[in-house]
Design a protein around this motif. Sequence first.
Motif, PDB file in Angstrom:
ATOM      1  N   ALA A 109       0.821  -1.217   0.000  1.00  0.00           N
ATOM      2  CA  ALA A 109       0.000   0.000   0.000  1.00  0.00           C
ATOM      3  C   ALA A 109       0.853   1.265   0.000  1.00  0.00           C
ATOM      4  O   ALA A 109       0.308   2.376  -0.002  1.00  0.00           O
ATOM      5  CB  ALA A 109      -0.934   0.000   1.198  1.00  0.00           C
ATOM      6  N   GLY A 110       2.172   1.104   0.029  1.00  0.00           N
ATOM      7  CA  GLY A 110       3.061   2.266  -0.009  1.00  0.00           C
ATOM      8  C   GLY A 110       3.437   2.806   1.349  1.00  0.00           C
ATOM      9  O   GLY A 110       4.046   3.878   1.439  1.00  0.00           O
ATOM     10  N   HIS A 111       3.079   2.081   2.424  1.00  0.00           N
ATOM     11  CA  HIS A 111       3.436   2.537   3.760  1.00  0.00           C
ATOM     12  C   HIS A 111       4.905   2.218   4.050  1.00  0.00           C
ATOM     13  O   HIS A 111       5.555   1.475   3.315  1.00  0.00           O
ATOM     14  CB  HIS A 111       2.552   1.865   4.808  1.00  0.00           C
ATOM     15  N   PHE A 112       5.403   2.778   5.116  1.00  0.00           N
ATOM     16  CA  PHE A 112       6.758   2.574   5.632  1.00  0.00           C
ATOM     17  C   PHE A 112       7.803   3.292   4.766  1.00  0.00           C
ATOM     18  O   PHE A 112       7.758   3.268   3.542  1.00  0.00           O
ATOM     19  CB  PHE A 112       7.130   1.087   5.732  1.00  0.00           C
ATOM     20  N   THR A 113       8.723   3.908   5.453  1.00  0.00           N
ATOM     21  CA  THR A 113       9.893   4.515   4.814  1.00  0.00           C
ATOM     22  C   THR A 113      11.121   4.025   5.572  1.00  0.00           C
ATOM     23  O   THR A 113      11.002   3.433   6.654  1.00  0.00           O
ATOM     24  CB  THR A 113       9.829   6.055   4.876  1.00  0.00           C
ATOM     25  N   PRO A 114      12.313   4.258   5.042  1.00  0.00           N
ATOM     26  CA  PRO A 114      13.518   3.805   5.757  1.00  0.00           C
ATOM     27  C   PRO A 114      13.645   4.373   7.172  1.00  0.00           C
ATOM     28  O   PRO A 114      14.308   3.772   8.020  1.00  0.00           O
ATOM     29  CB  PRO A 114      14.659   4.303   4.856  1.00  0.00           C
ATOM     30  N   THR A 115      13.012   5.515   7.442  1.00  0.00           N
ATOM     31  CA  THR A 115      13.141   6.136   8.767  1.00  0.00           C
ATOM     32  C   THR A 115      11.831   6.134   9.561  1.00  0.00           C
ATOM     33  O   THR A 115      11.810   6.587  10.704  1.00  0.00           O
ATOM     34  CB  THR A 115      13.628   7.591   8.629  1.00  0.00           C
ATOM     35  N   HIS A 116      10.756   5.621   8.960  1.00  0.00           N
ATOM     36  CA  HIS A 116       9.453   5.667   9.630  1.00  0.00           C
ATOM     37  C   HIS A 116       8.721   4.350   9.370  1.00  0.00           C
ATOM     38  O   HIS A 116       7.929   4.232   8.433  1.00  0.00           O
ATOM     39  CB  HIS A 116       8.634   6.849   9.099  1.00  0.00           C
ATOM     40  N   HIS A 117       8.998   3.355  10.218  1.00  0.00           N
ATOM     41  CA  HIS A 117       8.390   2.032  10.018  1.00  0.00           C
ATOM     42  C   HIS A 117       8.279   1.276  11.350  1.00  0.00           C
ATOM     43  O   HIS A 117       8.627   0.106  11.436  1.00  0.00           O
ATOM     44  CB  HIS A 117       9.209   1.212   9.015  1.00  0.00           C
TER      45      HIS A 117
END
Length: 278
Positions: A236-244
Motif C-alpha cells: 500500500a506504499g506505507h513505511f519509509t527507511p526512517t518511519h516504520h
Amino acid sequence: MAEAHAKHHDYHLVDPSPWPFVISVFAFILAVGAVFWMHGQLTSLVMIAGFLGVIYTMVVWWRDIIREAEHQHAHTPVVQLHLRYGMILFIASEVMFFVAWFWAFFDASIFAGEAINYTRAEFTGGHWPPNGIETFDPWHLPLLNTLILLTSGTTLTWAHHALVHGDRQSAKWGLWLTVGLGFLFSLLQAYEYSHATFAFSGNIYGATFFMATGFHGFHVIVGTIFLAVCLGRLYAGHFTPTHHFGFEAAAWYWHFVDVVWLFLFTFIYVWGAGTSAH
C-alpha cells in the motif's frame, strides 16, 4: 483561528476513541460465553459473537492508528520512542506469561515424586515422563520446526535490512518468505498434535506440554498475521527507511516467538522427554 489550534509540540494527544470500551465489552462477552459454554449452560454462539467482536474492534482500532501514522503524521520521533517503550513492556509481560508455563512444567518434571497435599507419584509414577506417556522424538518434526523458525528470523532480518536501505522489493520478498514459513510452522505443529499419543486432560505431562507449546503456537499465528498486515502495508506504499515502527514491532514480536521456541525445544522436547525424578 487555525493558527491558534496548530500543534507546537512533538507529542500526540489522542482523540477520544470508543474502541477501548467496545473491546472490553466484547472481551467480557467472550470470557463469560466461554465459561458457560464449557459448563454446558450456553450455546457456543455467545462465545463466538464475543470473539468476532474482539477481532472487529482490533481491526478498526489499528486502522485508526495506521491512519494517525501514515496520513495525520502524528507519530513524531518522540511518539515513536514511546511506542517502542510500550512494545518493550508488552514483550516483557509476554516473557512472564511463558515463565508461568515453564514453571509449571519444571515443577511437575523435576519434583515428580514429591507430595504436596496429594501424592504426585500417583500422576507421574514418581518419574518423568509419567508412566504410559510416549513423548515426541525431538529430532524429527520438532527439530524441523526449529529450523523453520530460525530461518524465518533470518528472512525477516533480511526484509528489515532491505527496508532500511530503501529496497522495498527485497523487503517484500523477505516478508513473503517469513509469512510462508510461519504458516508452514503452524501446519506442522497441527500435524504433530494430531499424532500425539497423550491428551491434554488426565495427565500432568499433556497439560503442561499443550499449554506451553499451544500458547506458543497461538503466538506464531498472531505473529504471522502481524507480518502479513505489514506486507499488505508495504504494497500500500506505507513505511519509509526512517518511519516504520509497525514493521519493527512485528519483527520484535517474531524474534521473541523464535527465542521462546528455542527454550521449548530445549527443555520440553529434548530435556523433558527423558528426565527422571530427582
